[in-house]
Design an enzyme around this catalytic site. Structure first.
Site, PDB file in Angstrom:
ATOM      1  N   ARG A   1       0.768  -1.238   0.000  1.00  0.00           N
ATOM      2  CA  ARG A   1       0.000   0.000   0.000  1.00  0.00           C
ATOM      3  C   ARG A   1       0.803   1.293   0.000  1.00  0.00           C
ATOM      4  NH1 ARG A   1      -2.688  -3.864   2.739  1.00  0.00           N
ATOM      5  NH2 ARG A   1      -4.808  -4.313   2.004  1.00  0.00           N
TER       6      ARG A   1
ATOM      7  N   HIS B   1      -0.274 -15.824   6.828  1.00  0.00           N
ATOM      8  CA  HIS B   1      -0.785 -15.869   5.457  1.00  0.00           C
ATOM      9  C   HIS B   1      -0.041 -16.901   4.628  1.00  0.00           C
ATOM     10  CE1 HIS B   1      -2.414 -11.482   6.039  1.00  0.00           C
ATOM     11  NE2 HIS B   1      -3.114 -12.394   6.694  1.00  0.00           N
TER      12      HIS B   1
HETATM   13  P1  CNA Z   1       0.768  -2.966   3.578  1.00  0.00           P
HETATM   14  O1  CNA Z   1      -0.695  -2.812   3.676  1.00  0.00           O
HETATM   15  O2  CNA Z   1       1.404  -2.722   2.259  1.00  0.00           O
HETATM   16  O3  CNA Z   1       1.410  -1.979   4.664  1.00  0.00           O
HETATM   17  C1  CNA Z   1       2.786  -1.849   4.829  1.00  0.00           C
HETATM   18  C2  CNA Z   1       3.038  -0.775   5.872  1.00  0.00           C
HETATM   19  O4  CNA Z   1       4.423  -0.750   6.098  1.00  0.00           O
HETATM   20  C3  CNA Z   1       2.598   0.612   5.447  1.00  0.00           C
HETATM   21  O5  CNA Z   1       1.827   1.183   6.481  1.00  0.00           O
HETATM   22  C4  CNA Z   1       3.916   1.388   5.259  1.00  0.00           C
HETATM   23  O6  CNA Z   1       3.842   2.709   5.725  1.00  0.00           O
HETATM   24  C5  CNA Z   1       4.857   0.607   6.146  1.00  0.00           C
HETATM   25  N1  CNA Z   1       6.244   0.582   5.707  1.00  0.00           N
HETATM   26  C6  CNA Z   1       6.740   0.299   4.479  1.00  0.00           C
HETATM   27  N2  CNA Z   1       8.085   0.281   4.515  1.00  0.00           N
HETATM   28  C7  CNA Z   1       8.439   0.559   5.799  1.00  0.00           C
HETATM   29  C8  CNA Z   1       9.670   0.665   6.471  1.00  0.00           C
HETATM   30  N3  CNA Z   1      10.832   0.457   5.850  1.00  0.00           N
HETATM   31  N4  CNA Z   1       9.667   0.961   7.798  1.00  0.00           N
HETATM   32  C9  CNA Z   1       8.497   1.172   8.457  1.00  0.00           C
HETATM   33  N5  CNA Z   1       7.297   1.067   7.864  1.00  0.00           N
HETATM   34  C10 CNA Z   1       7.267   0.761   6.550  1.00  0.00           C
HETATM   35  O7  CNA Z   1       1.254  -4.404   4.064  1.00  0.00           O
HETATM   36  P2  CNA Z   1       0.685  -5.304   5.251  1.00  0.00           P
HETATM   37  O8  CNA Z   1       1.742  -6.260   5.575  1.00  0.00           O
HETATM   38  O9  CNA Z   1       0.080  -4.505   6.324  1.00  0.00           O
HETATM   39  O10 CNA Z   1      -0.512  -6.035   4.496  1.00  0.00           O
HETATM   40  C11 CNA Z   1      -0.734  -7.356   4.611  1.00  0.00           C
HETATM   41  C12 CNA Z   1      -0.505  -8.120   3.313  1.00  0.00           C
HETATM   42  C13 CNA Z   1       0.680  -7.679   2.560  1.00  0.00           C
HETATM   43  C14 CNA Z   1      -0.234  -9.538   3.633  1.00  0.00           C
HETATM   44  O11 CNA Z   1      -1.256 -10.340   3.166  1.00  0.00           O
HETATM   45  C15 CNA Z   1       1.080  -9.912   2.943  1.00  0.00           C
HETATM   46  O12 CNA Z   1       1.070 -11.203   2.425  1.00  0.00           O
HETATM   47  C16 CNA Z   1       1.220  -8.915   1.891  1.00  0.00           C
HETATM   48  N6  CNA Z   1       2.572  -8.650   1.363  1.00  0.00           N
HETATM   49  C17 CNA Z   1       3.658  -9.335   1.804  1.00  0.00           C
HETATM   50  C18 CNA Z   1       4.912  -9.057   1.291  1.00  0.00           C
HETATM   51  C19 CNA Z   1       6.097  -9.830   1.792  1.00  0.00           C
HETATM   52  O13 CNA Z   1       5.980 -11.018   2.079  1.00  0.00           O
HETATM   53  N7  CNA Z   1       7.263  -9.184   1.921  1.00  0.00           N
HETATM   54  C20 CNA Z   1       5.061  -8.058   0.329  1.00  0.00           C
HETATM   55  C21 CNA Z   1       3.910  -7.378  -0.113  1.00  0.00           C
HETATM   56  C22 CNA Z   1       2.685  -7.675   0.414  1.00  0.00           C
END
Ligand code: CNA
Length: 302
Positions: free
Chosen positions: A48, A138
């Site tokens: 997001r 997940h």
């Molecule tokens: P999201 O909704 O994308 O939120 C991510 C949050 O992290 C946001 O509020 C950002 O402001 C914050 N953020 C990003 N980078 C940083 C940083 N370096 N330091 C501090 N804050 C930061 O993702 P969520 O995890 O909340 O959503 C859940 C989903 C995302 C799950 O179902 C996952 O499977 C899914 N997902 C996972 C991955 C992964 O495995 N790396 C990648 C993308 C999405």
């Protein structure tokens, strides 16, 4: 769960207050709730964040809406969209971040109650966090199975598909259809039945798509929420439920480390909100705890 308005145990609502609490004898068990933000500095986009998040960058996949890429119904019809994305996200290309190393260090210090993660990138495992302390709410890319016959698919073959973005199909012998499934088979499946004796179902990593049930481990882990003396919520927007609900199940102080506000964290008298990068925050905490060298040593081994 209703929280009693008692004297906050984290006396100042800043990182020094968190460090002082962690040093105190009140903080023996730490529960981590992690999201995509702990992996962005490894080069894996989150969902997001405007501009860099996956949801802003899925145009090339021609999806009807971004979440469709993680929906089973859409996947069945258009698996290529998911596998195009999976090629970018698949494990093996990324190194754990210092935040993952911090979670491993908490385990080394016998302070980690559990690490609940939404991430599917397996970087907690790669950082060496003990498997029994990780709950991949997940699922993950670690295993995979056919969406039709549900039988597992070989890791090495899957890895090759994830590398080239092609669609893996089940090569096991076709199972006799269950009586009630016979009626529901589509025409395509019936015509391929005459051509092949293999199942040929599409294979999907064991990651939880929207609408799929969460793994049993997610529910089995609920008692941890009551055991913890501190909840560290890192790198998540807390927009995905039921994962986000974990933040309301315990009674301990909650600390959010995230670039943006998330959920209702900040509304309880014992919440602390640190709007900053996870990596900067954990380094600062480690420094305050006198652990910085150990943290770097753990990270260097990942
Ligand atoms: P999201 O909704 O994308 O939120 C991510 C949050 O992290 C946001 O509020 C950002 O402001 C914050 N953020 C990003 N980078 C940083 C940083 N370096 N330091 C501090 N804050 C930061 O993702 P969520 O995890 O909340 O959503 C859940 C989903 C995302 C799950 O179902 C996952 O499977 C899914 N997902 C996972 C991955 C992964 O495995 N790396 C990648 C993308 C999405």
């Amino acid at each position: 769960m209703a929280r009693q308005a008692a004297q906050p145990v984290i006396e100042t609502k800043d990182i020094d207050g968190v460090i002082r609490y962690m040093k105190s004898d009140k903080c023996k068990k730490i529960m981590v709730m992690a999201g995509a933000g702990i992996s962005t500095s490894a080069g894996i986009p989150d969902f997001r964040t405007p501009g860099t998040g996956l949801y802003d960058n899925l145009a090339k996949l021609n999806l009807p809406y971004p979440q469709a890429v993680f929906e089973l119904g859409y996947f069945r019809q258009n698996p290529q969209a998911f596998y195009t994305l999976a090629k970018e996200l698949a494990p093996g290309r990324f190194r754990p971040t210092i935040t993952h190393a911090f979670v491993k260090l908490l385990a080394d210090k016998d302070l980690l109650e559990v690490c609940y993660t939404q991430n599917i990138d397996t970087l907690e495992r790669r950082a060496g966090v003990p498997p029994n302390a990780i709950i991949e709410a997940h699922g993950s890319f670690a295993t995979q199975r056919c969406i039709e016959c549900k039988r597992p698919f070989p890791d090495a073959t899957m890895a090759a598909h994830l590398r080239d973005g092609s669609i893996p199909r089940c090569q096991l012998d076709r199972l006799p259809p269950a009586d009630d499934a016979k009626e529901h088979r589509d025409t395509a499946a019936e015509s391929s039945e005459t051509e092949t004796d293999v199942c040929n179902g599409i294979v999907k990593p064991d990651i939880v798509f929207f609408g799929e049930p969460l793994p049993k481990a997610f529910f089995d882990g609920f008692p941890h929420t009551l055991e913890a003396d501190l909840l560290l919520i890192m790198g998540t927007s807390l927009k995905v439920h039921p994962f986000a609900d974990l933040a309301d199940m315990g009674v301990c102080p909650r600390v959010l480390i995230n670039r943006d506000p998330a959920g209702d964290i900040g509304s309880n008298h014992d919440d602390v909100v640190l709007l900053m990068s996870c990596d900067d925050a954990v380094r600062e905490i480690a420094r305050g705890m006198g652990w910085e060298e150990e943290l770097d040593a753990v990270w260097a081994k990942t």
